[in-house]
Write a protein that holds these residues in place. Structure first.
Motif, PDB file in Angstrom:
ATOM      1  N   THR A   3       7.456  27.234  20.720  1.00  8.19           N
ATOM      2  CA  THR A   3       6.902  25.925  20.388  1.00  8.19           C
ATOM      3  C   THR A   3       6.653  25.865  18.893  1.00  8.19           C
ATOM      4  OG1 THR A   3       5.825  25.770  22.535  1.00  8.19           O
ATOM      5  CG2 THR A   3       4.976  24.360  20.788  1.00  8.19           C
ATOM      6  N   GLN A  46       8.924  22.151  25.740  1.00  6.43           N
ATOM      7  CA  GLN A  46       7.550  22.113  25.227  1.00  6.43           C
ATOM      8  C   GLN A  46       7.481  21.477  23.843  1.00  6.43           C
ATOM      9  OE1 GLN A  46       9.141  24.684  26.534  1.00  6.43           O
ATOM     10  NE2 GLN A  46       7.778  26.097  27.654  1.00  6.43           N
ATOM     11  N   THR A  47       8.564  21.615  23.076  1.00  7.53           N
ATOM     12  CA  THR A  47       8.594  21.035  21.737  1.00  7.53           C
ATOM     13  C   THR A  47       8.549  19.512  21.802  1.00  7.53           C
ATOM     14  OG1 THR A  47       9.867  22.908  20.890  1.00  7.53           O
ATOM     15  CG2 THR A  47       9.906  20.892  19.586  1.00  7.53           C
ATOM     16  N   TYR A  49       7.218  17.691  24.148  1.00  8.63           N
ATOM     17  CA  TYR A  49       5.851  17.308  24.513  1.00  8.63           C
ATOM     18  C   TYR A  49       4.894  17.511  23.343  1.00  8.63           C
ATOM     19  CZ  TYR A  49       7.107  16.795  29.439  1.00  8.63           C
ATOM     20  OH  TYR A  49       7.657  16.372  30.617  1.00  8.63           O
TER      21      TYR A  49
END
Length: 203
Positions: A3, A46-47, A49
């Motif tokens: 992330t 995840q990035t 988000y």
């Protein structure tokens, strides 16, 4: 894939928006998942988000950047081309400046607007985004028509706004330029002449 930290957020944002534009305008907003956007952008789920929070925020950011042409927090009404159009003393000169500026925006945002409109019927948040965008477009056109009314006696501002909304819509732009093969110059000239006729300007 890790992330990103805050320093990595801007380049990741650009990749995500580029990927989202490709997917939203080809497969549609509803059919596009965060996972698909991440894969297209070459980043972790995840990035996406981390940078945007959710898919609707990706769409809103893409719309804003496409309208502006950059990431600067400057409203359309505060953009140089609008000020130049309003300051132009010649009515036909104003129309040429404003039509050219608006068409450059449509070149960038047209496909995204069509994707937003297509998704609005099934998503209340996207419907609100579409409504807000339409209101913004009308506000800009009314600002320009009001300025033109100061240069043309008897100009009907409401009629000019209505005609501008019809001629400078993403649907009309896509039909004439993308489907019928009009050049940008042909499109601009047609819109200018139509608006001039509606305004009662003798060229």
């Amino acid at each position: 894939m890790a992330t990103p930290n805050e320093d990595d957020k801007t380049p990741a944002r650009r990749k995500i928006l580029t990927a989202a534009r490709t997917l939203f305008t080809t497969t549609g907003y509803a059919s596009t998942t965060i996972k698909a956007i991440a894969a297209e952008a070459g980043v972790a789920v995840q990035t996406v988000y981390f940078v945007f929070g959710n898919k609707r925020s990706v769409l809103a950011a893409l719309l804003n950047v496409s309208i502006a042409g950059d990431d600067e927090p400057i409203a359309t009404l505060d953009r140089p081309w609008v000020a130049e159009a309003v300051a132009e003393p010649d009515p036909m000169g104003q129309l040429r400046i404003q039509v050219h500026g608006a068409r450059l925006i449509l070149d960038r945002v047209g496909p995204v607007l069509l994707a937003v409109r297509a998704a609005a019927g099934a998503d209340a948040e996207v419907a609100q985004l579409w409504a807000t965008t339409c209101e913004h477009h009308e506000t800009v056109l009314r600002h320009l028509a009001t300025a033109l009314a100061g240069k043309v006696d008897g100009l009907d501002v409401d009629r000019c706004v209505d005609i501008g909304l019809a001629l400078q819509s993403p649907e009309t732009h896509a039909l004439l330029i993308d489907e019928r093969g009009w050049s940008a110059t042909d499109y601009d000239d047609w819109v200018v002449e139509a608006l001039a006729s509606a305004a009662g300007i003798v060229n």
